[in-house]
Design an enzyme around this catalytic site. Sequence first.
Site, short mmCIF file in Angstrom:
data_model
loop_
_atom_site.label_atom_id
_atom_site.label_comp_id
_atom_site.label_asym_id
_atom_site.label_seq_id
_atom_site.Cartn_x
_atom_site.Cartn_y
_atom_site.Cartn_z
N ASP A 57 -3.01 -1.31 10.15
CA ASP A 57 -3.18 -1.37 8.69
C ASP A 57 -3.87 -2.63 8.21
O ASP A 57 -4.31 -2.69 7.06
CB ASP A 57 -1.81 -1.28 8.00
CG ASP A 57 -1.15 0.07 8.17
OD1 ASP A 57 -1.82 1.01 8.63
OD2 ASP A 57 0.04 0.19 7.82
N PRO A 109 9.65 -4.66 0.59
CA PRO A 109 10.71 -4.42 1.56
C PRO A 109 10.16 -4.08 2.94
O PRO A 109 9.07 -3.52 3.08
CB PRO A 109 11.49 -3.24 0.97
CG PRO A 109 10.52 -2.56 0.07
CD PRO A 109 9.64 -3.64 -0.48
N GLU A 110 10.93 -4.43 3.96
CA GLU A 110 10.54 -4.14 5.34
C GLU A 110 10.99 -2.75 5.73
O GLU A 110 11.95 -2.21 5.19
CB GLU A 110 11.18 -5.17 6.28
CG GLU A 110 10.79 -6.60 6.00
CD GLU A 110 11.57 -7.56 6.88
OE1 GLU A 110 11.59 -7.37 8.11
OE2 GLU A 110 12.20 -8.49 6.34
N GLY A 111 10.29 -2.16 6.70
CA GLY A 111 10.67 -0.85 7.19
C GLY A 111 10.55 0.24 6.15
O GLY A 111 11.28 1.23 6.18
N LYS A 124 0.86 -1.19 0.00
CA LYS A 124 0.00 0.00 0.00
C LYS A 124 0.89 1.23 0.00
O LYS A 124 2.06 1.21 0.41
CB LYS A 124 -0.93 0.01 1.22
CG LYS A 124 -0.25 0.08 2.59
CD LYS A 124 0.11 1.48 3.06
CE LYS A 124 0.75 1.47 4.45
NZ LYS A 124 1.38 2.77 4.80
N GLY A 141 3.81 -4.33 4.12
CA GLY A 141 3.95 -5.72 3.69
C GLY A 141 3.50 -6.73 4.73
O GLY A 141 2.76 -7.66 4.43
N GLY A 142 3.92 -6.55 5.98
CA GLY A 142 3.54 -7.50 7.02
C GLY A 142 2.05 -7.51 7.28
O GLY A 142 1.44 -8.58 7.46
N SER A 143 1.44 -6.34 7.28
CA SER A 143 -0.01 -6.25 7.49
C SER A 143 -0.77 -6.90 6.34
O SER A 143 -1.79 -7.58 6.55
CB SER A 143 -0.44 -4.78 7.62
OG SER A 143 0.14 -4.19 8.76
N GLY A 186 7.27 1.46 5.05
CA GLY A 186 5.98 2.14 5.09
C GLY A 186 5.03 1.66 4.02
O GLY A 186 4.07 2.35 3.66
N LEU A 187 5.26 0.43 3.50
CA LEU A 187 4.44 -0.12 2.42
C LEU A 187 3.48 -1.20 2.91
O LEU A 187 2.74 -1.77 2.12
CB LEU A 187 5.33 -0.67 1.31
CG LEU A 187 6.25 0.35 0.64
CD1 LEU A 187 7.16 -0.34 -0.38
CD2 LEU A 187 5.44 1.46 -0.04
#
Length: 361
Positions: free
Chosen positions: A125, A86-88, A8, A93-95, A90-91
């Site tokens: 999110d 990518p992690e960290g 996102k 991904g984990g959510s 603000g996109l």
Amino acid sequence: MERLAPAKVNLGLSVRFRREDGYHELHTLFAPFSLADRLVVEPVSSGLHFQGPYGRENLAYRAASLYLEAAGQPGGVRILLEKRIPEGAGLGGGSSDAAQVLLALQALYPAEVDLFALARTLGADVPFFLLGRGAEARGVGERLMPLALPPVPAVVFFPGLRVPTPLVYRAVRPEDFGPDLPVEAILEALARGEEPPYWNSLEGPAFRLFPELKEVRGRMRALGLRGVLMSGSGSAFVGRAEGQDHARRGRLGPGGAPGPARWEVGMLRLDLLKEVPGLLEEIKALSLRLDEERFRFWLQQDYPFVEALYRYQVGLLLEAPQAHRAPLVQALMATVEELDWLLLQGASPSAPVHPVRAGYI
């Protein structure tokens, strides 16, 4: 069952004020972006078997555990997670991964389970990713109103810097607070291809913590991208392009100068090889076949795309007859230039790096 978990971007994010419970009241617009993690979710007789980063600490694992418990342990599940977001950054991904696990398990083991209630316990999110479309969000991001967003050609840039979300929120000052976003004006500007009247209140604290992020924003603007804005708490930025051709014509090169398009760097997808300028043409001209199995071997060693390409090209060069080596050397030097650029950004060439992606919001 295979599911894609999209990234996102935030098309504006206003921190309204700090609440009595310690959280910040937000007003933001969420938009799905055409970059996605891949999940394979399969039923098994019992147990929760997870293959992916961080094991039991992964949000996708926690989502599966919560659903199976809420559904009365109807069976087991095996989950394979392939990360592309990518992690960290603000996109989200984990959510997104967690939301797709909830949806997959509801399909595999239907039960009277409130997915949105589970999602809210997993992260602010996660409810948005259950919705599966653009949305206006308030609260900490959990109060959602669906939005009809126009398709927007966009570029997302991740500079390789992982920004901890709690650190950014702790750095928010009262002068960073803002009013509600002008939602209608933002949507109209996006539809017309104009500069949207949005802002991200978290840019101030993020830039104070990581001053280099302000330079990244300026370099994206120098490429002619409009509405360049940090997504969430960073460190990724999103910018509107005139179209996909515009998105692919430029790149953040050393010193901020545009360079050859390499939007697929770090995406780990063989089908994107066709977009590497000149490489496939040179291979075809030499009657050399692209050995996908051999190239995939390098990708599976957790190298970023560009380093896998480098190692593959070196192999071709060593095996090619002397008379056929000149164009391979040129292609190899272009890849070396890309590696040098990654190193200039402070990225490790032997760790997965996802700097740039062109696509549609």
